[in-house]
Design a protein around this motif. Structure first.
Motif, PDB file in Angstrom:
ATOM      1  N   LYS A  61      -0.676  -3.998   8.164  1.00  0.00           N
ATOM      2  CA  LYS A  61      -1.268  -5.311   7.885  1.00  0.00           C
ATOM      3  C   LYS A  61      -0.476  -6.028   6.791  1.00  0.00           C
ATOM      4  O   LYS A  61      -0.199  -7.223   6.891  1.00  0.00           O
ATOM      5  N   TYR A  62      -0.103  -5.280   5.760  1.00  0.00           N
ATOM      6  CA  TYR A  62       0.697  -5.838   4.665  1.00  0.00           C
ATOM      7  C   TYR A  62       2.010  -6.413   5.203  1.00  0.00           C
ATOM      8  O   TYR A  62       2.387  -7.539   4.902  1.00  0.00           O
ATOM      9  N   ASN A  63       2.700  -5.620   6.034  1.00  0.00           N
ATOM     10  CA  ASN A  63       3.993  -6.047   6.585  1.00  0.00           C
ATOM     11  C   ASN A  63       3.834  -7.250   7.503  1.00  0.00           C
ATOM     12  O   ASN A  63       4.686  -8.142   7.519  1.00  0.00           O
TER      13      ASN A  63
ATOM     14  N   PRO B  20       0.849  -1.206   0.000  1.00  0.00           N
ATOM     15  CA  PRO B  20       0.000   0.000   0.000  1.00  0.00           C
ATOM     16  C   PRO B  20       0.880   1.250   0.000  1.00  0.00           C
ATOM     17  O   PRO B  20       1.941   1.264   0.617  1.00  0.00           O
ATOM     18  N   GLY B  21       0.420   2.268  -0.672  1.00  0.00           N
ATOM     19  CA  GLY B  21       1.224   3.477  -0.776  1.00  0.00           C
ATOM     20  C   GLY B  21       0.728   4.598   0.115  1.00  0.00           C
ATOM     21  O   GLY B  21      -0.260   4.474   0.831  1.00  0.00           O
ATOM     22  N   GLY B  22       1.447   5.701   0.049  1.00  0.00           N
ATOM     23  CA  GLY B  22       1.033   6.915   0.737  1.00  0.00           C
ATOM     24  C   GLY B  22       1.026   6.800   2.238  1.00  0.00           C
ATOM     25  O   GLY B  22       1.910   6.214   2.840  1.00  0.00           O
ATOM     26  N   PHE B  23      -0.008   7.360   2.814  1.00  0.00           N
ATOM     27  CA  PHE B  23      -0.097   7.446   4.268  1.00  0.00           C
ATOM     28  C   PHE B  23      -1.114   6.478   4.845  1.00  0.00           C
ATOM     29  O   PHE B  23      -1.697   6.737   5.899  1.00  0.00           O
ATOM     30  N   ASP B  24      -1.332   5.369   4.163  1.00  0.00           N
ATOM     31  CA  ASP B  24      -2.268   4.357   4.658  1.00  0.00           C
ATOM     32  C   ASP B  24      -1.508   3.435   5.609  1.00  0.00           C
ATOM     33  O   ASP B  24      -1.141   2.319   5.273  1.00  0.00           O
ATOM     34  N   PHE B  25      -1.261   3.944   6.815  1.00  0.00           N
ATOM     35  CA  PHE B  25      -0.407   3.232   7.767  1.00  0.00           C
ATOM     36  C   PHE B  25      -1.022   1.924   8.245  1.00  0.00           C
ATOM     37  O   PHE B  25      -0.314   0.943   8.461  1.00  0.00           O
ATOM     38  N   LYS B  26      -2.340   1.904   8.396  1.00  0.00           N
ATOM     39  CA  LYS B  26      -3.002   0.680   8.860  1.00  0.00           C
ATOM     40  C   LYS B  26      -2.830  -0.438   7.827  1.00  0.00           C
ATOM     41  O   LYS B  26      -2.451  -1.557   8.176  1.00  0.00           O
TER      42      LYS B  26
END
Length: 86
Positions: A55-57, A45-51
């Motif tokens: 989850k991706y990580n 996921p890009g940008g500032f989608d920290f959540k």
């Protein structure tokens, strides 16, 4: 309470009366995705989608683990968390 299947473990998490830590929730997410879908082949996921990035990580850290191993780890983690969150 001993859970035997992924489905039973998922049902058990829905009965938790308190919320596990974000770290534990991310582990549950990553293990569940690895157990049900296998390795994470999605784009980061890009940008500032920290959540979504977290989850991706979390899912990515289980790359290479078999679905069966991830399922077993998920069940064990749910059983451990159920001791403090049920």
């Amino acid at each position: 309470m001993k859970t035997q299947t992924l489905e039973e473990a998922v049902r058990l998490t829905k009965q938790f009366t308190s919320k596990p830590s974000n770290e534990d929730l991310l582990k549950l997410y990553g293990l569940y995705k690895q157990a049900t879908e296998g390795d994470n082949e999605n784009e980061r996921p890009g940008g500032f989608d920290f959540k979504s990035a977290a989850k991706y990580n979390s899912w990515l850290q289980y790359k290479g683990k078999s679905k069966e191993e991830a399922e077993e780890e998920y069940i064990q983690l749910v059983e451990k968390l159920s001791q403090t969150h049920l």
